[in-house]
Design an enzyme around this catalytic site. Sequence first.
Site, PDB file in Angstrom:
ATOM      1  N   GLY A   1     -20.550 121.189 -14.841  1.00 19.32           N
ATOM      2  CA  GLY A   1     -21.204 122.281 -14.134  1.00 19.32           C
ATOM      3  C   GLY A   1     -21.858 123.223 -15.130  1.00 19.32           C
ATOM      4  O   GLY A   1     -21.754 123.034 -16.345  1.00 19.32           O
ATOM      5  N   VAL A   2     -22.532 124.252 -14.611  1.00 17.67           N
ATOM      6  CA  VAL A   2     -23.288 125.177 -15.449  1.00 17.67           C
ATOM      7  C   VAL A   2     -22.485 126.454 -15.649  1.00 17.67           C
ATOM      8  O   VAL A   2     -21.718 126.850 -14.784  1.00 17.67           O
ATOM      9  CB  VAL A   2     -24.620 125.536 -14.743  1.00 17.67           C
ATOM     10  CG1 VAL A   2     -25.499 126.401 -15.634  1.00 17.67           C
ATOM     11  CG2 VAL A   2     -25.369 124.282 -14.345  1.00 17.67           C
TER      12      VAL A   2
ATOM     13  N   GLU B   1     -25.850 116.538 -13.809  1.00 14.12           N
ATOM     14  CA  GLU B   1     -26.949 117.051 -13.000  1.00 14.12           C
ATOM     15  C   GLU B   1     -28.012 117.745 -13.826  1.00 14.12           C
ATOM     16  O   GLU B   1     -29.193 117.592 -13.587  1.00 14.12           O
ATOM     17  CB  GLU B   1     -26.371 118.108 -12.069  1.00 14.12           C
ATOM     18  CG  GLU B   1     -26.463 117.841 -10.636  1.00 14.12           C
ATOM     19  CD  GLU B   1     -25.604 118.830  -9.883  1.00 14.12           C
ATOM     20  OE1 GLU B   1     -24.707 118.362  -9.187  1.00 14.12           O
ATOM     21  OE2 GLU B   1     -25.790 120.048 -10.021  1.00 14.12           O
TER      22      GLU B   1
ATOM     23  N   ILE C   1     -14.246 128.964  -7.221  1.00 12.63           N
ATOM     24  CA  ILE C   1     -13.904 130.343  -6.864  1.00 12.63           C
ATOM     25  C   ILE C   1     -12.392 130.485  -6.814  1.00 12.63           C
ATOM     26  O   ILE C   1     -11.833 131.418  -7.352  1.00 12.63           O
ATOM     27  CB  ILE C   1     -14.561 130.729  -5.518  1.00 12.63           C
ATOM     28  CG1 ILE C   1     -16.079 130.865  -5.740  1.00 12.63           C
ATOM     29  CG2 ILE C   1     -13.961 132.010  -4.958  1.00 12.63           C
ATOM     30  CD1 ILE C   1     -16.886 131.084  -4.479  1.00 12.63           C
TER      31      ILE C   1
END
Lengths: 502, 502
Positions: free
Chosen positions: A268-269, A293, A363
Amino acid sequence: MSDRIANAMLRGKVMSAEEAAQFIDNGDKVGMSGFTGAAYPKALPTAIANRAKEAQAKGDSYKIDVFTGASTAPDCDGVMAEAGAINYRMPYQSDPTMRNAINAGEIKYQDIHLSHSGQQVEYGFFGPNLDVAIVEVTRITEDGHLIPSSGVGNNVDFLDSAKKIIIEVNEWQSLELEGMADIYRIQHLPNRTPVPIINSGDRIGKTFIDIDLSKVVAIVETNTPDRNAPFKPVDETSQKIAGHFISFLEGEVAGGRLTYDNYIMQSGVGNVPNAVMAGLLDSKFEKIEAYTEVIQDGMVDLIDAGKMTVASATSFSLSPEYAEKMNQEAKRYRESIILRPQQVSNHPEVIRRVGLISSNGMIEADIYGNINSTHVAGSRIMNGIGGSGDFTRNARVSTFISPSDAKGGDISAIVPFASHIDHTEHDAMVIITEYGVADLRGLAPRDRVAKTIAVAHPDYRPLLEEYVERANKGRFLQTPHDLSTAFSFHERFLANGSMKQA
Amino acid sequence: MSDRIANAMLRGKVMSAEEAAQFIDNGDKVGMSGFTGAAYPKALPTAIANRAKEAQAKGDSYKIDVFTGASTAPDCDGVMAEAGAINYRMPYQSDPTMRNAINAGEIKYQDIHLSHSGQQVEYGFFGPNLDVAIVEVTRITEDGHLIPSSGVGNNVDFLDSAKKIIIEVNEWQSLELEGMADIYRIQHLPNRTPVPIINSGDRIGKTFIDIDLSKVVAIVETNTPDRNAPFKPVDETSQKIAGHFISFLEGEVAGGRLTYDNYIMQSGVGNVPNAVMAGLLDSKFEKIEAYTEVIQDGMVDLIDAGKMTVASATSFSLSPEYAEKMNQEAKRYRESIILRPQQVSNHPEVIRRVGLISSNGMIEADIYGNINSTHVAGSRIMNGIGGSGDFTRNARVSTFISPSDAKGGDISAIVPFASHIDHTEHDAMVIITEYGVADLRGLAPRDRVAKTIAVAHPDYRPLLEEYVERANKGRFLQTPHDLSTAFSFHERFLANGSMKQA
């Protein structure tokens, strides 16, 4: 006129963005290029926003449905949301103005797995066709082939589906990006065959997108940079998490489940992933591959250091400095970077086949390992699930990495019951915070609890333990819950601004 | 001795189940054949249960970890659970005695996607090897090849991983099952290639399982039927649901998203699916294919009627009458039925490629389309997720079919917030009850609510609408929730035995 438009017929279609926007009608379904701030159309969104404002001034309605690859930028999602130009949006967004409009109930937002989004257009879930596709390219060849700019996303699906095509030719994008894209069309049902990628670096398609030229209604010239947000410097918490992540990889090697030259990364980023990549620079891992991605700064560093042999993605997500470098040295980087359609970069088939280790933010996680990637307190969407579901479900090992708290300690990343579940207990395997690694593999739900609480922030551990004690008094012990207090953390946060006891 | 054991060396290993059970030590990880009541070992489980009881009588400990394909039967899971012989169990179960022991906290149960379960053994999540594999077969060839009986399940993975192999040769199983199985080994990482199935009916492997003969420690002869539970006659509710399901398929054809000769079925087990298959007999659909987990009575009827051309699965789940017929006529049915390893029958790659329409049961759905397949009131496990996640996530269209209520109306299948989430709002597309079809495709969460409430039981609609009204008063409207009453239906059920207002 730019010599980037080599096709004579299409040169005749060059016009202003304002003129091109006249092809987009109220109620249209519009597929746009754009993935994580790269390769989105730079001119049409503002022209669309202006059309909406003009219509509103006259008391008319003008709203469109917007389909993209993923998030875009303030001058795309932002301007259109601000103008009230959007009715429906999919599959991912991260713009603050748009987010607020969604949470205010003004925009309908559907949060769709990125690998499913183009496919659902093909399947006709939104009608037989999109109305318009608006796609940024770096150049159009003499044959009318499109050379993708800094990302591919859902462009192929949108161009194939749309009745009308508008192309933005962006001079800011390097011509030397040509050759980086690998355009492979997933066959439509019922004629699908295997996606023939065996290794992350396999090229299986063409360097351009061929389209039905008769559908092109407008070409718009631009010269505008991608939105490239600078990364924050790596902080202490991120560094600790990165350290635990690399220790986890080392443990996989020690356990015989990985070798030092066989780590395939999905990431992920954000700051924590960037810290992980910085950590890998000094690790024992070699010949790292990314099947992921987006291309991030840290991957460029790993390539430059000779640690990463290939990075396959669908788009860039670079800082301004690295975007500049990429534009200057695209010719060199296209030897080791591949940009694919997101149906391919995120394809369950390929993800499972290559055997990558996924790593995504979150989260919150609950004590049993269900993951909330999208909603604060169950109702407020942040960005979306993105590709995290594509990768998590099909990874060799799925990990979630996150600081143990947020908002200065008022939000705990570990809660009794996740207030929205994007990845279930069947999918999430490892949770890593600055307090360590919760390896949930092979464990029944009750045996996961001690692991997840051990990586919670110490301030929240007693509250979590109290919950577990209450839950264990129930009649059924596979997944003990006390439903009346399952959301007590979130209820406190909504009432008092903190998940801590008042 | 049975002439079903043609290999001379293995004939020398024939012994009683009691003798064979001596090879299974306290603490062992034991992989067993068995999937939905078919092809499970018939003799060893009782022998293991007896060993456990003997050990307990002496004050010793004797518990094993049990891995299977899916559920088994009272004379397998049931006897072992009753004897307290099981420490840990994966990936699926449905035996009442075992379920009670799990919910009492006596057995650790991990509920794993069926397509992931064998792979996790390969990956070493449970250690480098299983200790013992116990596999039922219909015959052993002269070369020592195993001919699968009525199911394949995880047998290949378990036989490859285990240090010791015990084989049960069951004379009850028809010799003519030989040729029905299609044994294809998914390559181990990092050498995976595409699974070369293009059409549901493709045969890509061998008719037998080849094993390392030096690992075989015992052969046990049995002559015992599979557990084949009779289906209940189709009731009115099931018939209504089936009618809505077939109307939904008709709508897909009308919408240009399906043709009458292109329906590929995946189906969960039970009365509602059986009613659907009965309904298909009289429908316009032709050349139906099944790419699914288990062969059910209804598929046999569809094959006999010339409506279904091929059924691919990993195991049988037949009534006693149909099991008898299958044993009699296996030679004929093996022309149109294929039994594959469950890593293949449930492989995300193949499921997405063939473009099937999935159809699974559920315990409850929430108003936004999150699905609970496994737990009553969040804590009490019923069976497990099985393959529903493999199929739902990768289907062309995913559907969930269920009566709108249960327990004489005391449980609603539509609730404000699902008390356990196995399939997220990103995955579930269509929910069907006896009150109609809630087609959630292309809809933002708030737009799904009216659809899901419309298929709820009328008694529960006012309560659901009250909840939505409360939730919509919150500050954030992407997925409005009132967390303090999100589980109010379940809390009422736990307190009063009914989700209805007291």
